[in-house]
Design a protein around this motif. Structure first.
Motif, PDB file in Angstrom:
ATOM      1  N   GLY A 206       0.855  -1.164  -0.127  1.00  0.00           N
ATOM      2  CA  GLY A 206      -0.015  -0.083  -0.064  1.00  0.00           C
ATOM      3  C   GLY A 206       0.971   1.104   0.055  1.00  0.00           C
ATOM      4  N   GLY A 207       0.343   2.381   0.193  1.00  0.00           N
ATOM      5  CA  GLY A 207       0.799   3.554  -0.405  1.00  0.00           C
ATOM      6  C   GLY A 207       1.590   4.338   1.126  1.00  0.00           C
ATOM      7  N   THR A 208       2.767   4.543   0.994  1.00  0.00           N
ATOM      8  CA  THR A 208       3.452   5.347   2.056  1.00  0.00           C
ATOM      9  C   THR A 208       3.678   6.810   1.501  1.00  0.00           C
ATOM     10  N   GLY A 209       3.609   7.059   0.163  1.00  0.00           N
ATOM     11  CA  GLY A 209       3.913   8.308  -0.185  1.00  0.00           C
ATOM     12  C   GLY A 209       5.233   8.277  -1.012  1.00  0.00           C
ATOM     13  N   LYS A 210       5.786   6.997  -1.694  1.00  0.00           N
ATOM     14  CA  LYS A 210       7.051   6.935  -2.314  1.00  0.00           C
ATOM     15  C   LYS A 210       7.061   7.895  -3.482  1.00  0.00           C
ATOM     16  N   THR A 211       6.236   8.225  -4.314  1.00  0.00           N
ATOM     17  CA  THR A 211       6.427   9.069  -5.586  1.00  0.00           C
ATOM     18  C   THR A 211       6.800  10.567  -5.298  1.00  0.00           C
ATOM     19  N   PRO A 212       6.520  11.184  -4.355  1.00  0.00           N
ATOM     20  CA  PRO A 212       6.958  12.442  -4.156  1.00  0.00           C
ATOM     21  C   PRO A 212       8.202  12.487  -3.357  1.00  0.00           C
ATOM     22  N   CYS A 213       8.526  11.299  -2.615  1.00  0.00           N
ATOM     23  CA  CYS A 213      10.113  11.097  -2.300  1.00  0.00           C
ATOM     24  C   CYS A 213      10.757  10.783  -3.389  1.00  0.00           C
ATOM     25  N   VAL A 214      10.691   9.962  -4.304  1.00  0.00           N
ATOM     26  CA  VAL A 214      11.377   9.779  -5.471  1.00  0.00           C
ATOM     27  C   VAL A 214      11.719  10.821  -6.238  1.00  0.00           C
ATOM     28  N   GLU A 215      10.735  11.671  -6.419  1.00  0.00           N
ATOM     29  CA  GLU A 215      10.779  13.052  -7.001  1.00  0.00           C
ATOM     30  C   GLU A 215      11.715  13.937  -6.234  1.00  0.00           C
ATOM     31  N   TRP A 216      11.741  13.971  -5.018  1.00  0.00           N
ATOM     32  CA  TRP A 216      12.680  14.924  -4.173  1.00  0.00           C
ATOM     33  C   TRP A 216      13.985  14.412  -4.332  1.00  0.00           C
ATOM     34  N   VAL A 217      14.150  13.023  -4.280  1.00  0.00           N
ATOM     35  CA  VAL A 217      15.586  12.705  -4.448  1.00  0.00           C
ATOM     36  C   VAL A 217      16.097  12.776  -5.842  1.00  0.00           C
ATOM     37  N   ALA A 218      15.543  12.607  -6.721  1.00  0.00           N
ATOM     38  CA  ALA A 218      16.005  12.739  -8.209  1.00  0.00           C
ATOM     39  C   ALA A 218      16.134  14.305  -8.385  1.00  0.00           C
ATOM     40  N   ARG A 219      15.337  15.015  -7.751  1.00  0.00           N
ATOM     41  CA  ARG A 219      15.597  16.703  -7.993  1.00  0.00           C
ATOM     42  C   ARG A 219      16.731  17.129  -7.306  1.00  0.00           C
ATOM     43  N   PHE A 220      17.079  16.416  -6.155  1.00  0.00           N
ATOM     44  CA  PHE A 220      18.250  16.376  -5.250  1.00  0.00           C
ATOM     45  C   PHE A 220      19.531  16.314  -6.132  1.00  0.00           C
ATOM     46  N   PHE A 221      19.648  15.317  -6.873  1.00  0.00           N
ATOM     47  CA  PHE A 221      20.735  15.010  -7.560  1.00  0.00           C
ATOM     48  C   PHE A 221      20.958  15.826  -8.914  1.00  0.00           C
ATOM     49  N   ARG A 222      19.616  16.047  -9.395  1.00  0.00           N
ATOM     50  CA  ARG A 222      19.517  16.860 -10.629  1.00  0.00           C
ATOM     51  C   ARG A 222      20.270  18.383 -10.423  1.00  0.00           C
ATOM     52  N   GLU A 223      19.729  18.896  -9.075  1.00  0.00           N
ATOM     53  CA  GLU A 223      20.368  20.002  -8.924  1.00  0.00           C
ATOM     54  C   GLU A 223      21.905  20.165  -8.527  1.00  0.00           C
ATOM     55  N   ARG A 224      22.223  19.171  -8.529  1.00  0.00           N
ATOM     56  CA  ARG A 224      23.871  19.056  -8.115  1.00  0.00           C
ATOM     57  C   ARG A 224      24.582  18.547  -9.597  1.00  0.00           C
ATOM     58  N   GLY A 225      23.685  18.506 -10.556  1.00  0.00           N
ATOM     59  CA  GLY A 225      24.307  18.437 -12.145  1.00  0.00           C
ATOM     60  C   GLY A 225      24.256  16.783 -12.283  1.00  0.00           C
ATOM     61  N   VAL A 226      24.018  16.003 -11.766  1.00  0.00           N
ATOM     62  CA  VAL A 226      23.858  14.602 -11.762  1.00  0.00           C
ATOM     63  C   VAL A 226      22.886  14.285 -12.688  1.00  0.00           C
ATOM     64  N   GLN A 227      23.422  13.243 -13.648  1.00  0.00           N
ATOM     65  CA  GLN A 227      22.328  12.716 -14.632  1.00  0.00           C
ATOM     66  C   GLN A 227      21.556  11.639 -13.967  1.00  0.00           C
ATOM     67  N   VAL A 228      20.353  11.689 -13.757  1.00  0.00           N
ATOM     68  CA  VAL A 228      19.688  10.788 -13.219  1.00  0.00           C
ATOM     69  C   VAL A 228      18.843   9.959 -13.923  1.00  0.00           C
ATOM     70  N   THR A 229      18.574   8.537 -13.440  1.00  0.00           N
ATOM     71  CA  THR A 229      17.608   7.583 -14.436  1.00  0.00           C
ATOM     72  C   THR A 229      16.882   7.112 -13.315  1.00  0.00           C
ATOM     73  N   ILE A 230      15.464   7.110 -13.144  1.00  0.00           N
ATOM     74  CA  ILE A 230      14.470   6.240 -12.424  1.00  0.00           C
ATOM     75  C   ILE A 230      14.221   5.224 -12.926  1.00  0.00           C
ATOM     76  N   LEU A 231      14.331   3.873 -11.965  1.00  0.00           N
ATOM     77  CA  LEU A 231      14.076   2.538 -12.449  1.00  0.00           C
ATOM     78  C   LEU A 231      12.755   2.141 -11.472  1.00  0.00           C
ATOM     79  N   SER A 232      11.927   1.567 -12.104  1.00  0.00           N
ATOM     80  CA  SER A 232      10.971   0.884 -11.369  1.00  0.00           C
ATOM     81  C   SER A 232      10.179  -0.217 -11.955  1.00  0.00           C
ATOM     82  N   ARG A 233       9.588  -0.947 -10.961  1.00  0.00           N
ATOM     83  CA  ARG A 233       8.796  -2.470 -11.666  1.00  0.00           C
ATOM     84  C   ARG A 233       7.726  -1.834 -12.688  1.00  0.00           C
ATOM     85  N   GLY A 234       6.849  -0.986 -12.253  1.00  0.00           N
ATOM     86  CA  GLY A 234       5.719  -0.806 -13.015  1.00  0.00           C
ATOM     87  C   GLY A 234       4.475  -1.239 -12.625  1.00  0.00           C
ATOM     88  N   TYR A 235       4.244  -1.570 -11.355  1.00  0.00           N
ATOM     89  CA  TYR A 235       3.071  -2.198 -10.984  1.00  0.00           C
ATOM     90  C   TYR A 235       1.775  -1.433 -11.274  1.00  0.00           C
TER      91      TYR A 235
END
Length: 343
Positions: free
Chosen positions: A58-87
């Motif tokens: 069930g939901g714990t609110g992962k999507t906003p956290c994934v977005e926050w983490v990806a944005r954290f690294f993008r703001e530091r100039g890191v090229q990020v890719t997200i991987l997921s199962r796709g449930y």
């Protein structure tokens, strides 16, 4: 599973589920031990991997956290890719991916069952410098440099049970693999409950940073992609619907914005809306009181993509992760990933 239903039959069913939890927990522990001892292969990517996951179904609110983490690294100039199962999607593009693509247009998102293969594709073809593994805490095949574990403060694990009696995917001892714990929806529980959860975590994982967060609405997104201020809902009658893991949290969000929720419809988590669903929602919209605003979540909106229902404009609430405390500690462990041997 929730324990809300009372009576002899419910108690008997819970006992049966509790007995079934034993073999399930044993299987999970055995699998984790095989990976921990090297008897099952763990594949290491050539770039750092940060996992965002949880202990529960069930939901714990992962999507906003994934977005926050990806944005954290993008703001530091890191090229990020997200991987997921796709449930929740037979085509490999589920609601979470669509939301992340909407909010992070410069971050590729790969979905598929074999995340080891996806990691290789991200590095070789997309030139990824860091991978964010969405819902990856139990995905042991791909090595990660950091595990961020989310715990919904409204569903504390110390009062939960292992599946099928409860919603725990694995026993709480799995938290020992965590590099940091983020408590989500902390605004929805009393301070005493939050303190008790922190004390429990302090005994379980005393050296792991714990941060308190909440999911705060950012703005309203219209069916045509335009944004509107949240104040639009204040003092208004709202009819809402959603298909997410914790629908009660969405209702709470609407009420916290000053809306009066007159009607509230729920669908299963990751619900794939059909033409029949749209027709039913359209008919429902025509029965609502004059002036009622129709609202849904961004996860539902990205799948519907309709500007209106029954002649009424459809609006989605866009949510972001907000730290109440502990952001510096989480940022520090993320920064450490960039200076690891893998990086």
């Amino acid at each position: 599973m929730s324990g809300e239903r009372r009576g002899p039959l419910a108690a008997a069913l819970r006992l049966g589920l509790r007995l079934a939890s034993g073999p399930y927990a044993l299987g999970v522990r055995t699998r984790n031990a095989l990976f921990a001892r090297g008897w099952k292969t763990v594949h290491r990517a050539t770039v750092p991997v940060v996992s965002v996951g949880n202990l529960t179904l069930g939901g714990t609110g992962k999507t906003p956290c994934v977005e926050w983490v990806a944005r954290f690294f993008r703001e530091r100039g890191v090229q990020v890719t997200i991987l997921s199962r796709g449930y929740g999607s037979s085509t490999g593009r589920n609601d979470e991916a669509l939301v992340l693509e909407e909010n992070l247009p410069d971050v590729p998102h790969l979905q598929g069952a074999d995340r080891v293969a996806l990691a290789a594709t991200a590095v070789e073809e997309l030139e990824a410098e860091l991978l964010v593994l969405d819902d990856g805490f139990q995905h042991r095949r791909l090595h990660r440099d950091l595990d961020l574990v989310l715990i919904d403060a409204t569903r504390p694990p110390e009062r939960d049970f292992v599946f099928p009696r409860g919603t725990l995917r694995e026993p709480a001892g799995g938290l020992r693999r965590a590099g940091a714990v983020l408590l989500t929806r902390c605004d929805q529980v009393p301070a005493a409950e939050l303190d008790r959860l922190r004390d429990w975590l302090g005994r379980r994982v005393p050296n792991v940073p714990v941060a308190s967060t909440e999911h705060r609405p950012i703005d309203l997104v219209g069916g045509d992609g335009d944004t509107e201020p949240l104040e639009l809902l204040r003092g208004q009658t709202v009819a809402a619907f959603c298909g997410i893991g914790n629908p009660g949290a969405f209702r709470h969000t609407l009420e916290s914005l000053g809306a009066t929720v007159a009607e509230f419809r729920t669908f299963p988590d990751h619900h794939a809306y059909t033409a029949e669903d749209v027709r039913a929602l359209t008919h429902w919209a025509t029965t609502l009181p004059d002036g009622a605003i129709i609202a849904t979540t961004q996860k539902d909106w990205v799948k519907l993509r309709v500007p209106e229902l029954g002649g009424r404009r459809l609006r989605a609430v866009r949510i972001g992760l907000h730290f109440r405390d502990g952001e510096d500690a989480v940022s520090e462990v993320l920064e450490r990933v960039l200076t690891s041997d893998t990086a």
